[in-house]
Motif scaffolding. Structure first.
Motif, PDB file in Angstrom:
ATOM      1  N   LEU A  63      42.746  30.667  31.364  1.00 21.14           N
ATOM      2  CA  LEU A  63      42.030  30.402  32.614  1.00 21.14           C
ATOM      3  C   LEU A  63      43.011  30.496  33.781  1.00 21.14           C
ATOM      4  CD1 LEU A  63      39.830  27.388  31.420  1.00 21.14           C
ATOM      5  CD2 LEU A  63      39.274  29.837  31.418  1.00 21.14           C
ATOM      6  N   PHE A  64      43.275  31.739  34.189  1.00 22.66           N
ATOM      7  CA  PHE A  64      44.244  31.970  35.260  1.00 22.66           C
ATOM      8  C   PHE A  64      43.819  31.336  36.578  1.00 22.66           C
ATOM      9  CE2 PHE A  64      45.380  35.404  32.323  1.00 22.66           C
ATOM     10  CZ  PHE A  64      46.750  35.236  32.272  1.00 22.66           C
ATOM     11  N   GLN A  65      42.508  31.095  36.772  1.00 20.92           N
ATOM     12  CA  GLN A  65      42.076  30.502  38.033  1.00 20.92           C
ATOM     13  C   GLN A  65      42.628  29.089  38.213  1.00 20.92           C
ATOM     14  OE1 GLN A  65      39.639  31.085  35.631  1.00 20.92           O
ATOM     15  NE2 GLN A  65      38.389  29.268  35.421  1.00 20.92           N
ATOM     16  N   ASN A  66      43.147  28.489  37.166  1.00 20.97           N
ATOM     17  CA  ASN A  66      43.713  27.143  37.271  1.00 20.97           C
ATOM     18  C   ASN A  66      45.190  27.142  37.667  1.00 20.97           C
ATOM     19  OD1 ASN A  66      41.249  26.065  36.505  1.00 20.97           O
ATOM     20  ND2 ASN A  66      41.783  26.015  34.345  1.00 20.97           N
ATOM     21  N   CYS A  67      45.833  28.337  37.672  1.00 23.56           N
ATOM     22  CA  CYS A  67      47.246  28.362  38.044  1.00 23.56           C
ATOM     23  C   CYS A  67      47.390  28.240  39.562  1.00 23.56           C
ATOM     24  CB  CYS A  67      47.931  29.610  37.502  1.00 23.56           C
ATOM     25  SG  CYS A  67      47.401  31.171  38.200  1.00 23.56           S
ATOM     26  N   ASP A  68      48.592  27.998  39.999  1.00 16.26           N
ATOM     27  CA  ASP A  68      48.880  27.876  41.428  1.00 16.26           C
ATOM     28  C   ASP A  68      48.761  29.261  42.055  1.00 16.26           C
ATOM     29  OD1 ASP A  68      50.180  27.655  43.966  1.00 16.26           O
ATOM     30  OD2 ASP A  68      51.285  25.912  43.242  1.00 16.26           O
ATOM     31  N   ASP A  69      47.922  29.402  43.064  1.00 18.11           N
ATOM     32  CA  ASP A  69      47.711  30.728  43.649  1.00 18.11           C
ATOM     33  C   ASP A  69      48.689  31.058  44.775  1.00 18.11           C
ATOM     34  OD1 ASP A  69      46.647  28.994  45.525  1.00 18.11           O
ATOM     35  OD2 ASP A  69      44.745  30.048  45.724  1.00 18.11           O
ATOM     36  N   PHE A  70      49.577  30.141  45.124  1.00 17.52           N
ATOM     37  CA  PHE A  70      50.560  30.409  46.176  1.00 17.52           C
ATOM     38  C   PHE A  70      51.598  31.398  45.653  1.00 17.52           C
ATOM     39  CE2 PHE A  70      54.445  29.318  48.611  1.00 17.52           C
ATOM     40  CZ  PHE A  70      53.989  29.704  49.855  1.00 17.52           C
ATOM     41  N   LEU A  71      51.761  32.510  46.319  1.00 14.80           N
ATOM     42  CA  LEU A  71      52.695  33.574  45.944  1.00 14.80           C
ATOM     43  C   LEU A  71      52.418  34.154  44.558  1.00 14.80           C
ATOM     44  CD1 LEU A  71      56.046  32.076  47.311  1.00 14.80           C
ATOM     45  CD2 LEU A  71      54.568  33.763  48.412  1.00 14.80           C
ATOM     46  N   LEU A  72      51.183  34.050  44.100  1.00 16.56           N
ATOM     47  CA  LEU A  72      50.791  34.555  42.793  1.00 16.56           C
ATOM     48  C   LEU A  72      50.991  36.068  42.739  1.00 16.56           C
ATOM     49  CD1 LEU A  72      49.500  34.013  40.015  1.00 16.56           C
ATOM     50  CD2 LEU A  72      47.278  34.336  41.099  1.00 16.56           C
ATOM     51  N   ASN A  73      51.753  36.510  41.743  1.00 23.11           N
ATOM     52  CA  ASN A  73      52.038  37.932  41.603  1.00 23.11           C
ATOM     53  C   ASN A  73      52.447  38.180  40.157  1.00 23.11           C
ATOM     54  OD1 ASN A  73      53.023  40.523  41.630  1.00 23.11           O
ATOM     55  ND2 ASN A  73      54.429  40.214  43.321  1.00 23.11           N
ATOM     56  N   PHE A  74      51.604  38.922  39.427  1.00 25.26           N
ATOM     57  CA  PHE A  74      51.936  39.252  38.046  1.00 25.26           C
ATOM     58  C   PHE A  74      51.357  40.604  37.684  1.00 25.26           C
ATOM     59  CE2 PHE A  74      48.546  35.768  37.143  1.00 25.26           C
ATOM     60  CZ  PHE A  74      47.500  36.570  37.534  1.00 25.26           C
ATOM     61  N   GLY A  75      51.805  41.137  36.554  1.00 20.76           N
ATOM     62  CA  GLY A  75      51.305  42.407  36.054  1.00 20.76           C
ATOM     63  C   GLY A  75      51.204  42.345  34.544  1.00 20.76           C
TER      64      GLY A  75
END
Length: 190
Positions: free
Chosen positions: A80-92
């Protein structure tokens, strides 16, 4: 909360189903062949880290920071990625299995997904502008009120995206996969 810094470490063949990953800010770290299945990595920070051949299925990522993180050959079922911190969120994600995961209402612009299996992934309300779905199997993925402007779907397949309930301005599709835009209209093309 100030977390201890773990810098330039390589974690290999660790089983975090029986031991807990220490709460820390992981910077320039690599996790190879580690098992995080059903574990809790919440409230950690991962900065410029790479996960290689790891199992992160059903892992708790609440309030976790992912900044410039690469997932390669990983299994991330039910995350459930929506629960992670969205500040500076950047992944691949490259060559990953993300079935049943969720990016609900998450802002993941410029994210690149390459050679991934993403069955029944929830993108409802997400903002995924200027992203790329390169050779992605999106069978049963949910796109509702999703902003997909300028996103490249030219090699994606098995998707169904309703053009009137999503923003698809300047999104890229191929003539071979554009039928995924017509499924919602229940028309037959011969």
């Amino acid at each position: 909360m100030n977390l201890p810094l773990v810098d330039n470490q390589h974690f290999r063949n660790q089983d975090y189903t029986s031991i807990i990953l220490s709460k820390a800010e992981y910077s320039n770290c690599t996790f190879t062949n580690c098992n995080f299945e059903n574990s809790d990595i919440s409230n950690n920070s991962f900065l410029e880290c790479e996960f290689i051949e790891c199992n992160l299925s059903n892992t708790n990522v609440a309030h976790t920071i992912f900044n410039d993180v690469a997932f390669n050959n990983c299994k991330l079922v039910g995350v459930l990625f929506q629960n992670c911190d969205d500040f500076l969120l950047n992944f691949g994600f490259t060559n990953c299995i993300l079935n049943l995961s969720s990016f609900y209402q998450l802002k993941i612009n410029r994210t690149t997904f390459t050679d991934c299996k993403m069955h029944q992934v929830d993108f409802t309300g997400a903002e995924i502008k200027n992203a790329a779905f390169n050779n992605i199997d999106l069978k049963g993925a949910v796109f509702e009120e999703t902003n997909l402007e300028n996103t490249d779907f030219s090699t994606a397949f098995n998707f169904s995206i309703h053009p009137s309930t999503n923003k698809i301005k300047n999104a890229i599709f191929s003539k071979d996969n554009c039928f995924g835009l017509l499924n919602a209209f229940k028309i037959k093309i011969k």
